[in-house]
Design a protein around this motif. Structure first.
Motif, PDB file in Angstrom:
ATOM      1  N   THR A 280       0.977  -1.322  -0.339  1.00 26.85           N
ATOM      2  CA  THR A 280       0.154  -0.418   0.242  1.00 26.85           C
ATOM      3  C   THR A 280       1.054   1.223  -0.086  1.00 26.85           C
ATOM      4  N   ARG A 284       0.115   4.444  -2.992  1.00 24.39           N
ATOM      5  CA  ARG A 284       0.764   5.454  -2.597  1.00 24.39           C
ATOM      6  C   ARG A 284       1.629   6.088  -3.460  1.00 24.39           C
ATOM      7  N   THR A 290      -5.820   1.877  -3.965  1.00 22.10           N
ATOM      8  CA  THR A 290      -6.192   0.794  -3.248  1.00 22.10           C
ATOM      9  C   THR A 290      -6.983   0.516  -1.954  1.00 22.10           C
ATOM     10  N   ASP A 294      -6.438  -1.255   1.341  1.00 23.29           N
ATOM     11  CA  ASP A 294      -5.752  -0.094   2.348  1.00 23.29           C
ATOM     12  C   ASP A 294      -6.590  -0.969   3.343  1.00 23.29           C
ATOM     13  N   THR A 297      -4.989  -3.931   5.333  1.00 28.07           N
ATOM     14  CA  THR A 297      -4.321  -3.488   5.951  1.00 28.07           C
ATOM     15  C   THR A 297      -4.502  -3.320   7.249  1.00 28.07           C
TER      16      THR A 297
END
Length: 312
Positions: A280, A284, A290, A294, A297
């Motif tokens: 992730t 970015r 995403t 995200d 995560t």
């Protein structure tokens, strides 16, 4: 070729056992408790109508440190959470001509290994094997797949890579040297984060997720996000490979779960930062949205915080 296998778990133990059974000079670097169990019971591979056992050559970190000895090849098969300790343990085995083939998922470990041992000693690697450790500590083989992909990170096919490939192939491993090993690593990363996020978010097997309304759509969306990051990084997933991954993560009735899900369900630490935090963060930096990854995560980070608090 002198070979050191770091870890004798489901992955490293299986490939190391194949090499040792083929007569290669293989030593397993293991923790004292695992060493004691292997000395008592032997290294056993079971499943798929086969049972075979060998008495492995073992060394602990203290023993290796007391008598440093360089190896030609190091197969590094540990969880990312154990990488720092493993690098410290295996350091006495690394000489000027040692080649290290990591079998971790993701890419972050390459930076750590390069910083510690130098870029010239660190190859790229991808392993694909369907094994797990059973309650007795034996390696349970669940499917015939036993593939190890390796290569120089600059894309050249060097004599040492070809020599390693031949040793693996002679032991019965499906050993491959792709045109770009980093691309192969990206594609495995796409697969493992897709299935990891899918099963972790919904807390079920692939079959259970896809049996529920919206499950198949979630699997497809997760794959699309991960593949978009890979494409933006210069490693697009070919359509045939994307379709193959999609078939796996949308298979009706599939009992499949990744090791990350098993760790999550058992309340153990996961490789959240190595697999998802890194993915992730790269998304970015590349400007790729995403949102589902995200969310996965965040979910895994909360779990990790709970595990850490419990272990204090």
């Amino acid at each position: 070729m002198r070979i050191l296998v770091v870890g004798a778990g489901a992955t490293g133990g299986y490939f190391g056992a194949m090499l040792a059974r083929a007569g290669q000079d293989v030593t397993f670097l293991v923790r004292p408790a695992r060493a004691a169990a292997l000395r008592r019971r032997g290294l056993r591979v079971v499943g798929r109508d086969e049972v075979w056992r060998l008495d492995p050559v073992l060394v602990t970190a203290d023993e290796l440190a007391a008598a440093p000895s360089p190896y030609d090849l190091v197969l590094l098969s540990v969880k990312a959470t154990a990488l720092e300790a493993a690098m410290e343990d295996l350091a006495p085995a690394v000489g000027p001509d040692t080649a290290i083939v990591p079998q971790l998922n993701g890419l972050a470990h390459l930076d750590a290994l390069t910083a510690r041992f130098g870029a010239e000693r660190v190859l790229g690697g991808v392993s694909k094997v369907v094994t797990t450790l059973d309650d007795d500590g034996d390696i349970l083989r669940l499917a015939p797949l036993a593939q190890l992909t390796l290569g120089e990170r600059d894309g050249t096919v060097s004599p040492r890579v070809e020599a390693i490939r031949k040793v693996l192939a002679d032991a019965g491993v499906d050993a491959r040297v792709p045109a770009d090993v980093l691309t192969a690593m990206w594609h495995k990363w796409v697969f493992i984060t897709t299935i990891g996020a899918l099963t972790a978010l919904v807390r079920g097997t692939v079959g259970e997720v896809n049996a529920a309304p919206g499950g198949t759509e979630l699997a497809t969306a997760l794959l699309d996000e991960a593949a978009a990051v890979a494409a933006a990084a210069g490693h697009p997933v070919p359509e045939a490979e994307r379709r193959a991954t999609l078939d796996v993560v949308t298979a009706a009735g599939s009992p499949m779960v990744p090791s990350l899900y098993r760790d999550l369900a058992a309340g153990r630490p996961t490789e959240v930062e190595h697999l998802f935090g890194d993915l992730t963060a790269r998304a970015r930096a590349l400007g790729v949205p995403t949102p589902l990854m995200d969310l996965a995560t965040l979910h895994l980070r909360v779990h990790q915080a709970r595990v850490t608090a419990r272990e204090r």
